[in-house]
Design a protein around this motif. Structure first.
Motif, PDB file in Angstrom:
ATOM      1  N   GLY A  73     -11.679  -1.240  -1.794  1.00 52.81           N
ATOM      2  CA  GLY A  73     -10.726  -2.366  -2.386  1.00 52.81           C
ATOM      3  C   GLY A  73      -9.333  -2.389  -1.691  1.00 52.81           C
ATOM      4  O   GLY A  73      -8.953  -1.306  -0.780  1.00 52.81           O
ATOM      5  N   SER A  74      -8.610  -3.360  -1.913  1.00 49.94           N
ATOM      6  CA  SER A  74      -7.416  -3.295  -1.172  1.00 49.94           C
ATOM      7  C   SER A  74      -6.209  -4.010  -2.253  1.00 49.94           C
ATOM      8  O   SER A  74      -6.668  -5.036  -2.945  1.00 49.94           O
ATOM      9  CB  SER A  74      -7.474  -4.479   0.023  1.00 49.94           C
ATOM     10  OG  SER A  74      -6.188  -4.627   0.773  1.00 49.94           O
ATOM     11  N   PRO A  75      -5.100  -3.662  -2.212  1.00 50.26           N
ATOM     12  CA  PRO A  75      -4.492  -2.552  -1.451  1.00 50.26           C
ATOM     13  C   PRO A  75      -5.230  -1.395  -1.783  1.00 50.26           C
ATOM     14  O   PRO A  75      -5.443  -1.156  -2.988  1.00 50.26           O
ATOM     15  CB  PRO A  75      -3.174  -2.806  -1.605  1.00 50.26           C
ATOM     16  CG  PRO A  75      -2.859  -2.977  -3.036  1.00 50.26           C
ATOM     17  CD  PRO A  75      -4.061  -4.114  -3.153  1.00 50.26           C
ATOM     18  N   ALA A  76      -4.903  -0.266  -0.971  1.00 48.12           N
ATOM     19  CA  ALA A  76      -5.537   1.077  -1.235  1.00 48.12           C
ATOM     20  C   ALA A  76      -4.187   2.110  -1.777  1.00 48.12           C
ATOM     21  O   ALA A  76      -3.502   2.624  -1.087  1.00 48.12           O
ATOM     22  CB  ALA A  76      -5.932   1.853   0.129  1.00 48.12           C
ATOM     23  N   ASN A  77      -4.078   1.531  -3.083  1.00 43.98           N
ATOM     24  CA  ASN A  77      -2.794   2.109  -3.631  1.00 43.98           C
ATOM     25  C   ASN A  77      -2.971   3.117  -4.604  1.00 43.98           C
ATOM     26  O   ASN A  77      -2.314   3.430  -5.559  1.00 43.98           O
ATOM     27  CB  ASN A  77      -1.952   1.035  -4.140  1.00 43.98           C
ATOM     28  CG  ASN A  77      -2.643   0.252  -5.184  1.00 43.98           C
ATOM     29  OD1 ASN A  77      -3.672   0.592  -5.583  1.00 43.98           O
ATOM     30  ND2 ASN A  77      -1.962  -0.831  -5.431  1.00 43.98           N
ATOM     31  N   GLY A  78      -4.413   3.608  -4.823  1.00 44.63           N
ATOM     32  CA  GLY A  78      -4.685   4.575  -5.883  1.00 44.63           C
ATOM     33  C   GLY A  78      -4.522   4.184  -7.214  1.00 44.63           C
ATOM     34  O   GLY A  78      -4.626   5.080  -8.034  1.00 44.63           O
ATOM     35  N   THR A  79      -4.771   2.973  -7.775  1.00 42.31           N
ATOM     36  CA  THR A  79      -4.541   2.757  -8.886  1.00 42.31           C
ATOM     37  C   THR A  79      -5.953   2.529  -9.692  1.00 42.31           C
ATOM     38  O   THR A  79      -5.786   2.414 -11.067  1.00 42.31           O
ATOM     39  CB  THR A  79      -3.673   1.302  -9.122  1.00 42.31           C
ATOM     40  OG1 THR A  79      -4.387   0.293  -8.387  1.00 42.31           O
ATOM     41  CG2 THR A  79      -2.438   1.253  -8.772  1.00 42.31           C
ATOM     42  N   SER A  80      -6.989   2.632  -8.995  1.00 39.81           N
ATOM     43  CA  SER A  80      -8.100   2.521  -9.586  1.00 39.81           C
ATOM     44  C   SER A  80      -9.053   3.245  -8.450  1.00 39.81           C
ATOM     45  O   SER A  80      -9.075   3.171  -7.344  1.00 39.81           O
ATOM     46  CB  SER A  80      -8.622   1.297 -10.081  1.00 39.81           C
ATOM     47  OG  SER A  80      -8.923   0.435  -8.606  1.00 39.81           O
TER      48      SER A  80
END
Length: 285
Positions: free
Chosen positions: A36-43
């Protein structure tokens, strides 16, 4: 009939609110094969691809941080720089393995989902180009609220003390972790502790396995020196080597409680299980 003062009720509410918010935890997801994008660690879908990215991004996040690490192999760097380690530098931090990348609750963790923190950053055919230290704890902010859980820490190999994990600042809790195949030409094949001092600064290792680790000097499994404290509980030390002393654990001018642990087939030119020198304290249960 008496009524409570409204100001008193407001104070109770504020105290309750502060307590709840102070316990709030930010959950951060790490999954090497997330897309997934963005790779921000939210899921899990938008998870960080590397543990290092998660640690860097949340070094200053307020409140507690839980980093959920999906099964897979994670390296401290994508380069061949052997001096780069996973840096543990804050309190109120939990780094936990045991996830397969679909969980919605911490209680769904399973030990069959192995998250490996590996120092094998170079050629897989040789160990001489591996990371000197896989996990580096060198910050006085690190304390008993810092936890490593359900991780395998392996394949550190170098000239620095503590090829698997080096603790030279702060202290932490480590549970259900495996230290495997780490080698130091200095002290502490798997773990080297020379950080926080004082009886209140206790490094805790619970239900851990130390297997096939090697030190050219002292402490194939753990080397604890310079007025430091540790407690090792329900852990296994198997086939570790400290060439000069302490195949399993070496204690120098420090204090350790060893409770319900098993030592088998560890190796040293002197004592193979635990060795401590003058000025050290040790309790065996």
């Amino acid at each position: 009939m008496k009524y409570l003062n409204p100001n008193f009720l407001l104070l109770l509410f504020l105290l309750f609110f502060v307590k709840i918010t102070s316990q709030a935890q930010t959950i951060v997801y790490v999954r090497w094969n997330a897309t997934g994008s963005p790779a921000n660690g939210t899921s899990w879908t938008q998870a960080y691809r590397t543990l290092d990215a998660a640690l860097t991004a949340h070094a200053g996040t307020a409140g507690g941080v839980q980093i959920w690490v999906s099964s897979g192999v994670y390296y401290p760097t994508t380069t061949t720089n052997r001096s780069i380690s996973f840096q543990i530098g804050r309190a109120n931090l939990t780094i936990a393995g045991g996830f397969n990348g679909t969980e919605t609750s911490f209680s769904q963790r399973n030990s069959t989902n192995v998250a490996i923190l590996s120092g094998n950053i170079g050629s897989t055919a040789t160990a001489t180009d591996n990371s000197h230290v896989v996990v580096d704890v060198n910050n006085t902010n690190v304390n008993a609220s810092t936890h490593l859980m359900g991780l395998r820490i392996s394949d550190g190999n170098g000239t620095l003390a503590g090829a698997g994990m080096r603790v030279t600042g702060g202290f932490l809790s480590v549970s259900d972790c495996e230290f495997m195949n780490n080698r130091s030409t200095s002290f502490g094949g798997a773990v080297y502790i020379a950080g926080a001092t004082g009886a209140s600064s206790v490094n805790l290792f619970s239900r851990c396995t130390f297997r096939d680790n090697y030190s050219d000097f002292y402490g194939g499994g753990i080397c604890l020196i310079f007025n430091n404290y540790a407690k090792v509980v329900s852990s296994l030390f198997y086939n570790n080597t400290g060439v000069l002393a302490g195949g399993g654990i070496y204690v120098g001018d420090s204090y350790v409680d060893v409770i319900n642990c098993t030592f088998t087939e560890n190796h040293s030119s002197t004592l193979t299980g635990i060795q401590y020198r003058r000025g050290s304290g040790m309790c065996l249960f």
